[in-house]
Scaffold this motif. Structure first.
Motif: not given
Length: 171
Positions: A56, A58-64, A66-69
Motif C-alpha cells: 500500500r 509503494e502504491e501511495l508513493e507511485r500515486k503521489e 503521478q500526482l506531482k507530475q
C-alpha cells in the motif's frame, strides 16, 4: 514400622498432583508447542500485514509521483496560458494603438491639405500632429462663434392658419 514425619503424608489437592513429573513435563511441552504455534501464526499474520502495508505504501508513493507530475503539467499549462493571454492582450493593444495613430495621421493630413500647411511633421510624431489638428479645430470654433455673432437674429414667422382658424377670423 517407621514413622515418617507428617510433611511426607501430604494429600494431593488436585488431580494433577498425582501425575508423575515426566507426564507433567510432556504436558508442559505440549502447551509450549501450542503457544509456539499460536506465536508462529501471529508472526505470519503480522508479516502478511506488514507486506500488505508495504504494498500500500509503494502504491501511495507511485500515486503521489503521478500526482506531482500532473501538478507540474498543469502548472506548465497555466504558465505562462497566461503568456498566451498576455501576448493576445499586447497584440490587441498594439493594433488599437496603430489604429489611433493612423486616425491621427489621417486627421493631420486632412487639416494640412485644407489649410495648405507643410507636412514637415514626422509620420510617427502623433502628439505634434494632434496639436496641429487641435489648433485647426480651435480656429474653426472661433470662426463659427464670430459668424453667429454677426448673423442677424431671425424674426419668428407667424404660423400658417388652418381652415377652421381662417373661418373664425372672417366671422
Amino acid at each position: 514400622m517407621i514413622s515418617l514425619p507428617k510433611t511426607y503424608w501430604k494429600i494431593p489437592e488436585k488431580e494433577d498432583d498425582f501425575l508423575p513429573s515426566a507426564c507433567l513435563l510432556l504436558e508442559k511441552r505440549r502447551e509450549l508447542a501450542t503457544v509456539e504455534q499460536a506465536l508462529a501464526a501471529k508472526k505470519e499474520e503480522f508479516q502478511m500485514k506488514m507486506e500488505e502495508l508495504q504494498d500500500r505504501r509503494e502504491e501511495l508513493e507511485r500515486k503521489e509521483g503521478q500526482l506531482k507530475q500532473a501538478i507540474l503539467k498543469f502548472d506548465k499549462f497555466l504558465k505562462e496560458s497566461n503568456w498566451i493571454c498576455i501576448q493576445n492582450t499586447a497584440a490587441s493593444k498594439t493594433l488599437e494603438l496603430g489604429q489611433i495613430k493612423l486616425a491621427a495621421l489621417n486627421l493631420f493630413q486632412m487639416v494640412a491639405k485644407h489649410r495648405k500647411l507643410s507636412t514637415d511633421v514626422p509620420p510617427d510624431d502623433t502628439e505634434a500632429q494632434l496639436d496641429l489638428v487641435q489648433l485647426c479645430i480651435g480656429d474653426l470654433i472661433d470662426i463659427l462663434a464670430n459668424f453667429r455673432k454677426s448673423e442677424p437674429t431671425p424674426v419668428s414667422q407667424p404660423e400658417p392658419m388652418t381652415e377652421s382658424q381662417s373661418e373664425l377670423e372672417s366671422r
